[in-house]
Motif scaffolding. Structure first.
Motif, short mmCIF file in Angstrom:
data_model
loop_
_atom_site.label_atom_id
_atom_site.label_comp_id
_atom_site.label_asym_id
_atom_site.label_seq_id
_atom_site.Cartn_x
_atom_site.Cartn_y
_atom_site.Cartn_z
N VAL A 1 21.69 57.23 16.43
CA VAL A 1 20.40 56.97 17.05
C VAL A 1 20.09 55.48 16.94
N TRP A 2 19.55 54.92 18.02
CA TRP A 2 19.15 53.52 18.05
C TRP A 2 17.65 53.43 18.29
N GLU A 3 17.03 52.45 17.63
CA GLU A 3 15.65 52.11 17.95
C GLU A 3 15.54 50.60 17.94
N VAL B 1 22.62 60.31 11.77
CA VAL B 1 21.87 61.45 11.27
C VAL B 1 22.74 62.70 11.29
N ASN B 2 22.86 63.33 10.13
CA ASN B 2 23.59 64.59 10.03
C ASN B 2 22.63 65.71 10.42
N THR B 3 22.97 66.46 11.44
CA THR B 3 22.08 67.50 11.95
C THR B 3 22.45 68.90 11.51
N GLU C 1 19.97 54.31 7.53
CA GLU C 1 20.02 53.24 8.51
C GLU C 1 21.31 52.46 8.26
N ILE C 2 22.31 52.69 9.08
CA ILE C 2 23.62 52.10 8.83
C ILE C 2 23.67 50.62 9.18
N SER C 3 22.68 50.11 9.91
CA SER C 3 22.67 48.70 10.29
C SER C 3 21.82 47.84 9.37
N LEU C 4 21.30 48.40 8.31
CA LEU C 4 20.35 47.70 7.45
C LEU C 4 20.90 46.38 6.91
#
Length: 102
Positions: free
Chosen positions: A95-97, A76-78, A61-64
């Motif tokens: 990805v955003w949630e 996310v590395n796919t 989570e890069i926004s933590l």
């Protein structure tokens, strides 16, 4: 969850786009740092900077550490590859949630 479309390659090494995320009309700026070989991202809402210099680190989570109030962002590395200038949005996804985890 919403996938945010990203484009790599040198032509897109510095890119800007806008996208509606929940209640917020977000403006994104992504930049490739050639010396560090990393992508960073700034996000503003209605001209107000919410996140500056967020590094796109894979699989977290890069926004933590930001208390921006605009939701949570995951990079996310796919494909199990290092993040590069050319594989942004291909071997990895942003990805955003919303704050509630939806």
């Amino acid at each position: 969850m919403i996938n945010i479309p990203l484009e790599g390659t040198a032509v897109n090494g510095h890119q800007s786009f806008s996208m509606q995320l929940g209640e917020n009309a977000c403006d994104f700026e992504l930049n490739w740092n050639t010396q560090a070989e990393i992508w960073s991202m700034d996000i503003s809402v209605e001209g107000v900077s919410k996140i500056r210099g967020m590094i796109l680190l894979a699989n977290c989570e890069i926004s933590l550490m930001y208390n921006a109030g605009i939701g949570r962002f995951f990079f996310v590395n796919t494909a199990g590859e290092d993040v590069t200038l050319d594989n942004l949005g291909i071997a990895n996804q942003l990805v955003w949630e919303d704050e509630s985890g939806e």
